[in-house]
Design a protein around this motif. Sequence first.
Motif, PDB file in Angstrom:
ATOM      1  N   THR A   1       0.757  -1.183   0.117  1.00  0.00           N
ATOM      2  CA  THR A   1       0.017  -0.120  -0.124  1.00  0.00           C
ATOM      3  C   THR A   1       0.892   1.285  -0.114  1.00  0.00           C
TER       4      THR A   1
ATOM      5  N   ASP B   1       1.213   3.763  -3.282  1.00  0.00           N
ATOM      6  CA  ASP B   1       0.515   5.065  -3.066  1.00  0.00           C
ATOM      7  C   ASP B   1       1.584   6.082  -3.655  1.00  0.00           C
TER       8      ASP B   1
ATOM      9  N   ARG C   1      -6.488   0.921  -7.924  1.00  0.00           N
ATOM     10  CA  ARG C   1      -6.259   0.732  -6.532  1.00  0.00           C
ATOM     11  C   ARG C   1      -7.120  -0.450  -5.834  1.00  0.00           C
TER      12      ARG C   1
ATOM     13  N   VAL D   1      -4.689  -3.120  -4.661  1.00  0.00           N
ATOM     14  CA  VAL D   1      -4.314  -3.310  -3.197  1.00  0.00           C
ATOM     15  C   VAL D   1      -5.448  -3.933  -2.599  1.00  0.00           C
ATOM     16  N   ASP D   2      -6.727  -3.383  -2.543  1.00  0.00           N
ATOM     17  CA  ASP D   2      -7.835  -3.808  -1.771  1.00  0.00           C
ATOM     18  C   ASP D   2      -8.326  -5.281  -2.337  1.00  0.00           C
TER      19      ASP D   2
END
Length: 346
Positions: free
Chosen positions: A226, A230, A251, A255-256
């Motif tokens: 993360t 980012d 994202r 990531v999620d």
Amino acid sequence: MRVGTARAAAVRWVAAHARPAPGYRGAYFSGSTVGRPDDAELPPSSDVDVVVVTEEDEPPAKPGKLRYDGALLEITYVPWAELRDPGAVLSSYHLAGSFRTDTVIDDPTGGLRALYAAVAPRFAQRSQVRRRCLDARRRVVDRLAAFDASAPFHEQVPAWMFPAGVTTHVLLVAALRNPTVRLRYRAARDVLTAYGQPDLYRKLLALLGCADVSERVVRHHVGELTRTFDATVPVARTPFFFSSDLTGQARPIAVDGSLELIDRGEHREAVFWIVATLARCHAVLAVDAPALHRARLPAFEAAVAELTGITCTADLLDRRSAVLGFLPLLDAATEAVLAANPDITG
């Protein structure tokens, strides 16, 4: 969002942005939504794959992931030359699945529907399925053979890991399932379980290096992912073929989606995409933000070491040999799936 709603948004995008372009020959759906009913739920960590067909032999760079009318789309271009021969499409494991059912969005020349009419009746023929399995197997061998031990470590890791992960695709093709990218290990687990070979799944995970990794360790490295992700998004400038996977729009998947897998107890299945995304971030950072690349490199190296057990080039070369040594087992498992699959004909 429902799959049908997202598809409708994709149709509108094609009409507004693809159809007016010079050389446009049509568009079709691909990927994980093929065959899913319109009323199925599309998770935030999934997108709708759209392939735009062009007359150009060298199609433009793919727009990749974009948000349109609330739907997350993944747009790819393919030259018509790759689709002109139905026999070649039938034997290509990454092309044939899109024409198993009618996925055509727009077909001003009639070529895509003719291709569907030629491919669909033969898609499940045993000889054709076996050819596609061999196509995937060749990709494993050829890409591992191209491994460059002189490349930077962050380039070496995906150069080994992606072809190693195609071992899962061989099994998915034999089972007539979508050779998904991010969720390939979970999908392979389901196939091996369904066909009575669950022990082989542990061997696949062992080749990746994560058979015994703990949830705690995987969750820690998602946190590092993360931070790296980012930090990469705002500095990315140089175009890569995967650039659209490293954006704010992506994202929820990059990531999620990994967090979702961990929360569901599928932390080992999340490892592949965590490491792949970290490596891609560093490919960008090495060019566009070298100081940030160096600052985040220890976190990348720790993730690779703790999630896959690889610390250096020698480890990667050993693991490459292990993948090649695994192929006879994979061949036997593939033949067992081909023999038992009730949907395969002839």
